[in-house]
Design a protein around this motif. Structure first.
Motif, mmCIF file in Angstrom:
data_model
loop_
_atom_site.group_PDB
_atom_site.id
_atom_site.type_symbol
_atom_site.label_atom_id
_atom_site.label_comp_id
_atom_site.label_asym_id
_atom_site.label_seq_id
_atom_site.Cartn_x
_atom_site.Cartn_y
_atom_site.Cartn_z
ATOM 1 N N ASP A 1 74.321 -92.524 11.587
ATOM 2 C CA ASP A 1 72.957 -93.035 11.678
ATOM 3 C C ASP A 1 72.032 -92.154 10.841
ATOM 4 O OD1 ASP A 1 71.474 -91.040 13.349
ATOM 5 O OD2 ASP A 1 72.904 -91.617 14.901
ATOM 6 N N HIS A 2 70.767 -92.586 10.733
ATOM 7 C CA HIS A 2 69.870 -91.920 9.789
ATOM 8 C C HIS A 2 69.559 -90.479 10.176
ATOM 9 C CE1 HIS A 2 66.697 -92.959 6.504
ATOM 10 N NE2 HIS A 2 67.369 -91.856 6.240
ATOM 11 N N PHE A 3 69.749 -90.126 11.461
ATOM 12 C CA PHE A 3 69.444 -88.742 11.825
ATOM 13 C C PHE A 3 70.322 -87.749 11.050
ATOM 14 C CE2 PHE A 3 69.468 -84.804 14.162
ATOM 15 C CZ PHE A 3 68.099 -84.573 14.204
ATOM 16 N N PHE B 1 64.506 -94.219 1.123
ATOM 17 C CA PHE B 1 64.478 -95.674 1.005
ATOM 18 C C PHE B 1 64.809 -96.247 2.382
ATOM 19 C CE2 PHE B 1 65.478 -94.467 -3.420
ATOM 20 C CZ PHE B 1 64.494 -95.186 -4.083
ATOM 21 N N ASP B 2 63.888 -97.016 2.925
ATOM 22 C CA ASP B 2 64.056 -97.442 4.310
ATOM 23 C C ASP B 2 63.119 -98.608 4.585
ATOM 24 O OD1 ASP B 2 64.303 -97.414 7.223
ATOM 25 O OD2 ASP B 2 64.918 -95.326 7.038
ATOM 26 N N SER B 3 63.543 -99.535 5.440
ATOM 27 C CA SER B 3 62.604 -100.591 5.846
ATOM 28 C C SER B 3 61.649 -100.063 6.918
ATOM 29 C CB SER B 3 63.357 -101.820 6.360
ATOM 30 O OG SER B 3 63.990 -101.526 7.583
ATOM 31 N N LEU C 1 59.619 -96.466 8.738
ATOM 32 C CA LEU C 1 59.119 -95.123 8.394
ATOM 33 C C LEU C 1 59.946 -94.031 9.079
ATOM 34 C CD1 LEU C 1 55.201 -95.463 8.548
ATOM 35 C CD2 LEU C 1 56.637 -95.317 6.515
ATOM 36 N N ASP C 2 60.570 -94.363 10.203
ATOM 37 C CA ASP C 2 61.317 -93.366 11.005
ATOM 38 C C ASP C 2 60.444 -92.145 11.297
ATOM 39 O OD1 ASP C 2 63.448 -95.089 10.809
ATOM 40 O OD2 ASP C 2 64.605 -93.847 9.419
ATOM 41 N N LEU C 3 59.191 -92.448 11.639
ATOM 42 C CA LEU C 3 58.187 -91.387 11.723
ATOM 43 C C LEU C 3 57.708 -91.115 13.157
ATOM 44 C CD1 LEU C 3 56.891 -89.593 9.575
ATOM 45 C CD2 LEU C 3 55.152 -91.350 9.214
HETATM 46 MN MN LIG Z 1 66.087 -95.205 8.691
#
Ligand SMILES: [Mn+2]
Length: 299
Positions: free
Chosen positions: A105-107, A131-133, A135-137
């Protein structure tokens, strides 16, 4: 033979080191299996041709596959340490190497980028492009600071990352707490619809200008597969309409590789259990990885 098997050991000639992080504990989706993506993405390359689109011979690209980081699913602390040590070992063998990580996963991006940053002498001119749909913020997700939904925030918290060297591109599913953080921290992101408004060349120019105007020369790049349109990349936890086509994204990577020194990259969030039976998403991921490697090679 997979794309990435040409060479067993890292030597002075090795340009790229590929490794996997089979870890999806920190995703927020209920039935994830991005942990098997490193294996699956390698596997599909058995059935793909051994030249890139520009005609480069893949065996000449000097990629060494050093396998996967040893992960114990729920042991966050131990895994972070293991990942750090894994990346450190790569640089001990060759400090000019370009690490290529397949998640997970992105982590997984956070410990890798952190370890790479630690090993780099000059961080003044380093930037990170996600690059991501999404923000994962989020600052926290489900009361956890470590999550694939908080990964950009954790990266942003690093002392060498700020709103002048971090950019998120391809966004189109942003939650309210995230938009508030982006606003208050002045974090820049380029929504994907802008591409169809201004055209691909200008869109890429904007990415380049963002970094060049703050003196950035080298980039780490993180590719969440969900930046691509779910019609071509259905196997991911949160498929969001309106993503890039393969060719648009291919051209973005090609230009970025020309303009900046790419010091490492990753591809995350492929969930093979959600793929079509012809492995369309894993094929896409495998192709993107090798094409991107070739762009960096021919720079
Ligand atoms: Mn992501």
């Amino acid at each position: 033979m997979t794309f990435y098997d040409y060479g067993i050991l890292i030597d002075n000639d090795t340009k790229f080191v590929l490794f996997g992080i089979p870890w999806d504990y920190l995703t927020s989706i209920k039935a994830p299996n991005s942990s098997i993506a490193p294996k699956k993405i390698r596997e599909v390359t058995f059935d793909l041709a051994l030249t890139t689109e520009l005609g480069l011979l893949i065996p000449n690209l000097k990629v060494v596959d050093i396998g996967d980081v040893k992960i114990i699913h729920k042991e966050i602390k131990a895994n972070l340490k293991e990942i750090k040590n894994f990346v450190d070992q790569i640089y001990e063998k060759n400090k000019y190497i370009i690490p290529v990580m397949i998640g997970g996963d992105h982590f997984c991006t956070f410990p890798v980028f952190k370890a790479i940053g630690k090993n780099l002498e000059n961080k003044e001119t380093l930037g990170i492009l996600l690059f991501d749909s999404h923000l994962d913020l989020y600052n926290e997700w489900d009361k956890r600071v470590y999550s694939h939904a908080t990964v950009t925030h954790r990266i942003y918290d690093l002392d060498y990352v700020n709103n002048k060297n971090l950019l998120i591109v391809g966004t189109r599913d942003i939650d309210i707490p995230e938009i508030e953080i982006a606003k208050s921290e002045n974090i820049t992101y380029f929504n994907s619809y802008i591409l169809s408004d201004i055209g691909l060349d200008k869109y890429i120019n904007n990415i380049i200008t963002f970094y060049k105007s703050s003196g950035i020369e080298s980039l780490y790049i993180s590719i969440d597969i969900d930046v691509l349109d779910p019609s071509i990349a259905p196997a991911t936890g949160f498929p969001i309409p309106g993503g890039f086509t393969y060719r648009e994204f291919w051209k973005i990577l090609k230009r970025i590789s020309k303009e900046f020194k790419i010091i490492g990259f990753d591809l995350v969030e492929v969930a093979p259990n959600l793929d079509l039976s012809n492995h369309i998403t894993s094929n896409l991921a495998a192709k993107l990885i090798i094409e991107f490697i070739s762009f960096i090679s021919i720079k």
